[in-house]
Design a protein around this motif. Structure first.
Motif, PDB file in Angstrom:
ATOM      1  N   GLY A 111       0.850  -1.121  -0.025  1.00 32.08           N
ATOM      2  CA  GLY A 111       0.071   0.145  -0.129  1.00 32.08           C
ATOM      3  C   GLY A 111       0.896   1.194  -0.015  1.00 32.08           C
ATOM      4  N   GLU A 112       1.846   1.223   0.738  1.00 37.33           N
ATOM      5  CA  GLU A 112       2.913   2.269   0.846  1.00 37.33           C
ATOM      6  C   GLU A 112       3.557   2.651  -0.452  1.00 37.33           C
ATOM      7  OE1 GLU A 112       6.587   4.077   3.753  1.00 37.33           O
ATOM      8  OE2 GLU A 112       4.739   2.609   4.605  1.00 37.33           O
ATOM      9  N   CYS A 113       3.882   1.566  -1.067  1.00 40.20           N
ATOM     10  CA  CYS A 113       4.338   1.709  -2.562  1.00 40.20           C
ATOM     11  C   CYS A 113       3.438   2.695  -3.565  1.00 40.20           C
ATOM     12  CB  CYS A 113       4.523   0.450  -3.323  1.00 40.20           C
ATOM     13  SG  CYS A 113       5.947  -0.421  -2.568  1.00 40.20           S
ATOM     14  N   PHE A 114       2.263   2.392  -3.569  1.00 36.27           N
ATOM     15  CA  PHE A 114       1.290   2.909  -4.550  1.00 36.27           C
ATOM     16  C   PHE A 114       0.883   4.086  -3.691  1.00 36.27           C
ATOM     17  CE2 PHE A 114       0.769  -1.402  -5.702  1.00 36.27           C
ATOM     18  CZ  PHE A 114       0.907  -1.149  -7.143  1.00 36.27           C
ATOM     19  N   ILE A 212       7.328   3.019  -9.131  1.00 38.84           N
ATOM     20  CA  ILE A 212       8.430   3.734  -9.332  1.00 38.84           C
ATOM     21  C   ILE A 212       8.583   4.289 -10.361  1.00 38.84           C
ATOM     22  CG2 ILE A 212      11.067   3.322  -9.877  1.00 38.84           C
ATOM     23  CD1 ILE A 212      11.319   1.390  -7.565  1.00 38.84           C
ATOM     24  N   PHE A 213       7.761   3.555 -11.757  1.00 39.30           N
ATOM     25  CA  PHE A 213       7.667   3.860 -12.996  1.00 39.30           C
ATOM     26  C   PHE A 213       6.875   5.321 -13.042  1.00 39.30           C
ATOM     27  CE2 PHE A 213       5.369   4.065 -16.982  1.00 39.30           C
ATOM     28  CZ  PHE A 213       6.507   4.282 -18.095  1.00 39.30           C
ATOM     29  N   LEU A 214       5.619   5.055 -12.083  1.00 38.84           N
ATOM     30  CA  LEU A 214       4.847   6.261 -12.061  1.00 38.84           C
ATOM     31  C   LEU A 214       5.222   7.428 -11.602  1.00 38.84           C
ATOM     32  CD1 LEU A 214       1.530   4.427 -11.104  1.00 38.84           C
ATOM     33  CD2 LEU A 214       2.163   5.162 -13.122  1.00 38.84           C
ATOM     34  N   PHE A 253      12.001   2.905  -1.293  1.00 40.88           N
ATOM     35  CA  PHE A 253      12.152   1.814  -2.402  1.00 40.88           C
ATOM     36  C   PHE A 253      13.772   1.527  -2.380  1.00 40.88           C
ATOM     37  CE2 PHE A 253       8.403   4.153  -3.878  1.00 40.88           C
ATOM     38  CZ  PHE A 253       7.599   2.912  -4.454  1.00 40.88           C
ATOM     39  N   GLY A 254      14.735   2.377  -1.820  1.00 43.21           N
ATOM     40  CA  GLY A 254      16.104   1.775  -1.818  1.00 43.21           C
ATOM     41  C   GLY A 254      16.283   0.459  -1.103  1.00 43.21           C
TER      42      GLY A 254
END
Length: 315
Positions: A111-114, A212-214, A253-254
């Motif tokens: 959820g945190e990614c998005f 990451i792409f977004l 993300f790292g």
């Protein structure tokens, strides 16, 4: 070799992160302090955003959701870790304990990614289309993106938790980790897990690479817009607006990429535990500090809250 098809009555053993040496006792106190600081700072951030009318915008609503995810993340992992360490008990039940941790950990991480991708879109609209911000970043869209982040994370957590606990475990029941993480648990299965591990790897890559792409698209457009600005003051303001989010994205993300996208040959249990400790315990401490120290509106709301508290104390 014992073949265990029913794991309901067998507890797993968490080998943990720390031993009982003087050095590790010091690290344990640091973990406990980070846990308490994370809880207090993130809960305070949520309260501050909902109490101050100047912060009632989609940007800060998304920030409050990030703080909520961080609170739930540390509550999912740290209390069990601390309790086991203090009571010298390292067991955890499969269905309730492990299932709970795997589901909520993956839900919150996914959820945190998005959510971070949604926050990058919010920054793109604020900088590139400031006059049309209420249209391009309406409350309806903000709530949809928030719900979508929670839903996608929960779907990933539910699938992986159900699939992981469906395996038979006939090897040692010792998990070389300080919480139940799906990859660590799958290593104990006596069945062929290659298909599931491949599917889990693909799922993790998608959960990381799509956001990451977004984020990269959003910040590429932001950078192009900033470079076209004539005013140095406007450029500084734009960079200041984005710097907090970029810092959080880099930390989150790292660590996640280092953990989940490395080849097996380069992975070790000790490295995995240290990196997991960083983004499950220490990153939630840094997030509210980064946003509060680099955001003038949050600092202004904080000063207002402190002034009100000071005035009440003198009455």
């Amino acid at each position: 070799m014992e073949n265990t098809n029913d794991i309901m009555g067998i507890n797993f053993i968490l080998l943990g992160l720390l031993n009982y040496t003087q050095t590790h006792l010091f690290f344990f106190s640091e973990v406990l302090m980070a846990f308490l600081t994370s809880l207090m700072s993130n809960i305070f951030t949520i309260m501050l955003i909902h109490m101050d009318s100047r912060l009632c915008t989609p940007m800060y609503f998304l920030l409050s959701q990030l703080s909520l995810m961080d609170v739930m993340l540390v509550l999912t992992v740290v209390p069990k870790m601390v309790g086991n360490y203090l009571m010298h008990i390292r067991s955890i039940s499969p269905a309730v304990g492990c299932g709970f941790q795997i589901f909520f950990f993956l839900t919150l991480e996914g959820g945190e990614c998005f959510l971070l991708a949604a926050m990058s879109y919010d920054r793109y609209v604020a900088i590139c289309h400031p006059l049309r911000y209420p249209v391009f970043m309406s409350w309806q869209l903000c709530l949809r993106m928030t719900f979508g982040s929670w839903f996608l994370g929960a779907a990933d957590g539910l699938m992986q938790a159900a699939a992981t606990l469906n395996f038979s475990f006939c090897r040692t029941h010792e998990i070389d980790h300080f919480f139940c993480e799906a990859p660590s648990l799958v290593r104990l299965a006596c069945a062929d897990t290659s298909v599931f591990e491949y599917a889990m790897y693909v799922c993790c890559v998608l959960m990381l690479l799509v956001p990451i792409f977004l984020i990269l698209i959003s910040y590429s457009l932001i950078l192009a817009a900033v470079l076209q600005m004539c005013s140095n003051e406007a450029r500084k303001k734009a960079f200041a607006t984005c710097s907090s989010h970029i810092s959080v994205v880099g930390l989150f993300f790292g660590a996640a990429i280092f953990t989940y996208m490395r080849p097996k040959s380069y992975r070790s249990a000790n490295h995995d535990k240290v990196v997991s400790a960083f983004y499950t315990i220490f990153t939630p401490v840094l997030n509210p500090l980064i946003y509060s120290l680099r955001n003038s509106e949050v600092k202004g709301a904080l000063r207002k809250c402190m002034d009100q508290c000071s005035a009440l104390s003198h009455d």
